[in-house]
Design an enzyme around this catalytic site. Structure first.
Site, PDB file in Angstrom:
ATOM      1  CG  HIS A   1     -10.863  -6.222   7.062  1.00  0.00           C
ATOM      2  ND1 HIS A   1      -9.987  -6.740   7.971  1.00  0.00           N
ATOM      3  CD2 HIS A   1     -10.376  -6.557   5.843  1.00  0.00           C
ATOM      4  CE1 HIS A   1      -9.011  -7.390   7.331  1.00  0.00           C
ATOM      5  NE2 HIS A   1      -9.231  -7.288   6.044  1.00  0.00           N
TER       6      HIS A   1
ATOM      7  CD  GLU B   1      -1.775  -2.380   1.491  1.00  0.00           C
ATOM      8  OE1 GLU B   1      -0.622  -2.628   1.912  1.00  0.00           O
ATOM      9  OE2 GLU B   1      -2.667  -3.255   1.408  1.00  0.00           O
TER      10      GLU B   1
END
Lengths: 353, 355
Positions: free
Chosen positions: B156, B87
């Site tokens: 999440h 990322e």
């Protein structure tokens, strides 16, 4: 081997660095000099001297209170910056580091606008908003120094992706230090550059220390160049204080990149003579170590080599030094005269107008 | 003041299509929120070679939430680009590409994973233009599937939009409808600065009217969803729908709540909010992010510092996420963020003077 002492600079500026140099072996012309004209070699020497005098003068200006904040000097690393940039075209890109003054000058920036930036003035490259740590000159492809260790490395990969996608022939150099090779960004960036075969040259200027922590204590491999093999790219170690060796590696890597051969990693072993920043008390290294590296000063070595090979005369060197001195004086005068940014424009440039 | 607020834009397409040279009026159909985003991506890529997509598993897989779907078949792997699970590095690649002539649209698989890329977003993308005195711009769009309600637990399910909204240099939007999802994305792609788009995962399957073709929704403008005289309920993302549901029920009790969809956190439409509070004299802020030091604090302060303060007949109320990570157990998960019954109770008590 005979030992002699030489002064680094003209008498007009007080010598601060006393250098002990070793006489070298009989002249052998580096292969790369066949590609470089005598004039371009003289220009390379001039740039190295300009970087040295720029940083010494910036240090003076700091002492006299003209420069705010801190700065990270690259004195002793000039051959690395100039050797790499010798292989680049003006349309090629570069990302730099917090120790980025040399890279900026080597890529073609004007020292007048650099001083103006250091003095926080509107004529500075960043209009006084960035200072030493964000010095940039987009017009010569320098996308900027960076205050975050390793911050510029993935950005360079993105620029290389952009060049490839737009079918432009430009390549990208990403300078970083030995400290950055332990950042995740370094590893992620090298991996992506390799899988996408991008035209980027990673240049690790290994000056032995990430601030005070030596490479021995921070890095599992002996040489940063070894890490190239983990990303299936060429890794090469060069003596970062030897202009010819750096330039040869740079030309080879740039050629590979331009021909679609993908990325390379060059480890340029060098040394910063000054401390990490203004706060450095130099407690982590010995006087002997610093003196040994002073004896390997890249500018003196380059001058002697060019003299031996007949590319330059002592009179040429004197003329270059005088010319550099004049440029520095004029640049400082320009920067002092430049207006300060307006307080009313504090929040300008946060977003596009 | 009322000109700052669009009323039910999807029902008056001829009005909202104004202001962009490439816009054209077209008929609206029902699309899901995810389909609306995909359509915007396709329109932008069709119109502009510089636009390309980056993200994890957005190619042949179609994205974790099938937002990119089959776009890779249409535009190829160079323009619908799977990245390694990196990322930080991939975000930096997007920044570098944006700096030098491309228009990357970056998908985080889950907004939570953006924490790995904060360096590039906060230190680089947001600041490069400023640090370089305006010499560059970073036309970068990032998409963040966010929020709770899917049973995916603490790593999440977060709502981190307020973090990003605290950074000058970024724009932060939270479209709540399929119409806005498409229009905000097309506006973001045309914007010269980095725009962060937070998409609530529970909205992806929500259907709504979406016109065909290109149109934009201006970034930084709130939307009046439902007029009402008794209280202003300002909400973001999925909380807009829960607030509208609450308003329907409250109407049966004779309480008329005005519901405002904030749509954008930065820039923040303070004027629209103040104008509404001057009409209703009460304010409730509803958002999913953690309550403390969140969006509601800024909205409350914005009213407290404005002349709308004098119009208040009751204290300002905030309904936000609980002071804990999002839990796994479904009942605990629901209890961790505002739900419609809680909004109804809070608004009723505020209007009836019971606290």
């Amino acid at each position: 081997m005979a030992v002699q002492e030489m002064k680094l600079r003209e008498k007009s500026a007080p010598a601060r660095v006393r250098v002990v140099v070793e006489e070298a072996a009989p002249p052998m012309m580096p292969v790369i000099y066949r590609r470089l004209s005598a004039e371009s070699l003289r220009q390379a020497l001039r740039k190295m001297l300009l970087i040295r005098r720029f940083e010494e003068s910036a240090e003076d200006a700091y002492m006299r209170g003209l420069v705010h904040g801190t700065m990270h000097l690259s004195i002793g690393q000039e051959a690395s910056a100039v050797g790499i940039c010798a292989a680049l075209d003006p349309t090629d890109y570069m990302t730099s580091t917090h120790r980025g003054h040399g890279h900026c000058i080597a890529k073609g920036a004007q020292v007048s606008r650099m001083f103006a930036e250091f003095f926080g003035k509107e004529d500075g490259y960043c209009r006084g908003r960035g200072g030493s740590m964000h010095i940039a000159d987009v017009s010569t492809g320098n996308l900027g120094a960076n205050g975050i260790v390793g911050g510029g490395i993935p950005i360079a990969v993105g620029v290389a992706l952009s060049m490839k996608r737009q079918k432009r022939s430009s390549v990208v150099v990403s300078f970083f230090g030995d400290g950055a090779n332990n950042e995740g960004a370094f590893h992620e960036a090298l991996n992506m550059a390799s899988i996408w075969k991008l035209p980027v040259i990673f240049v690790c200027e290994n000056n032995g220390y990430g601030m005070s922590t030596s490479s021995d204590r921070s890095t599992a491999v002996k040489d940063v160049a070894q890490r190239a093999s983990a990303y299936a790219m060429a890794g090469r170690i060069v003596d970062g204080n030897d202009f010819a060796e750096v330039a040869q590696a740079a030309f080879d890597a740039v050629e590979r990149a331009r021909q679609g051969g993908g990325p390379s990693l060059i480890e340029s072993k060098t040394y910063r003579i000054r401390g990490h920043s203004r706060s450095d008390r130099n407690r982590y290294r010995t006087k002997e170590e610093i003196e040994a590296w002073l004896a390997r000063d890249p500018i003196g070595a380059f001058e002697r080599q060019l003299l031996r090979l007949g590319f330059i005369t002592t009179a040429d060197i004197d003329a270059i030094r005088a010319d550099v001195e004049r440029e520095i004086e004029e640049a400082i005068a320009f920067a002092k005269a430049s207006p300060a940014p307006s307080i009313e424009e504090l929040t300008r440039y946060v977003y596009s107008d | 003041m009322s000109t700052l607020i669009e009323t039910r834009p999807a029902q008056r397409p001829q009005d909202v299509f104004a202001g962009d040279g490439r816009s054209h009026v077209s008929r609206a159909r029902e699309l899901t929120y995810a389909q609306a985003i995909q359509e915007a991506l396709a329109i932008a890529m069709e119109a502009d070679e510089r636009v390309f997509l980056m993200g994890e598993d957005i190619g042949i897989y179609g994205g974790a939430f099938q937002v990119t779907g089959d776009l890779v078949q249409r535009f190829g792997t160079e323009r619908v680009m799977d990245t390694p699970i990196s990322e930080l590095g991939a975000a930096g690649v997007a920044v570098g590409a944006a700096l030098t002539g491309l228009r990357p649209i970056f998908e985080f698989q889950f907004s939570d994973f953006s924490t790995l890329a904060m360096e590039q977003i906060v230190n680089q993308a947001a600041k490069l233009r400023f640090m370089l005195g305006g010499a560059v711009s970073v036309p970068l769009v990032m998409r963040f599937p966010s929020g709770s309600g899917t049973g995916a637990a603490a790593q999440h399910s977060q709502s981190l939009e307020a973090w990003f909204a605290h950074v000058p240099g970024l724009k932060v939007v939270q479209p709540a409808t399929p119409y806005d999802a498409k229009g905000c994305l097309l506006a973001a792609i045309a914007d010269p600065d980095p725009v962060m788009i937070f998409e609530h995962k529970l909205l992806y399957k929500m259907k709504g009217e979406v016109p065909e073709g290109h149109y934009t929704v201006p970034l930084g403008k709130a939307r009046l969803c439902r007029p009402g005289r008794d209280v202003t309920v300002v909400a973001t993302s999925i909380m807009v729908h829960r607030s509208l549901a609450a308003a329907e029920e409250l109407a049966d009790e004779g309480i008329e709540a005005e519901v405002i969809d904030l749509r954008s956190l930065r820039p923040l439409d303070r004027d629209a909010l103040a104008a509404s509070v001057k009409r209703t004299h009460r304010l409730v802020c509803v958002y999913e992010g953690v309550k403390t030091l969140g969006i509601g604090a800024e909205l409350s302060a914005s009213i407290a510092e404005s002349d709308a303060f004098d119009y208040l007949d009751a204290p300002i109320l905030r309904l936000g996420g609980a002071e804990c990570p999002i839990p796994y157990n479904p009942e605990l998960e629901k209890a961790a963020v505002p739900q419609t019954p809680a909004i109804i109770a809070a608004v009723r008590n505020l209007v009836r003077g019971r606290r």
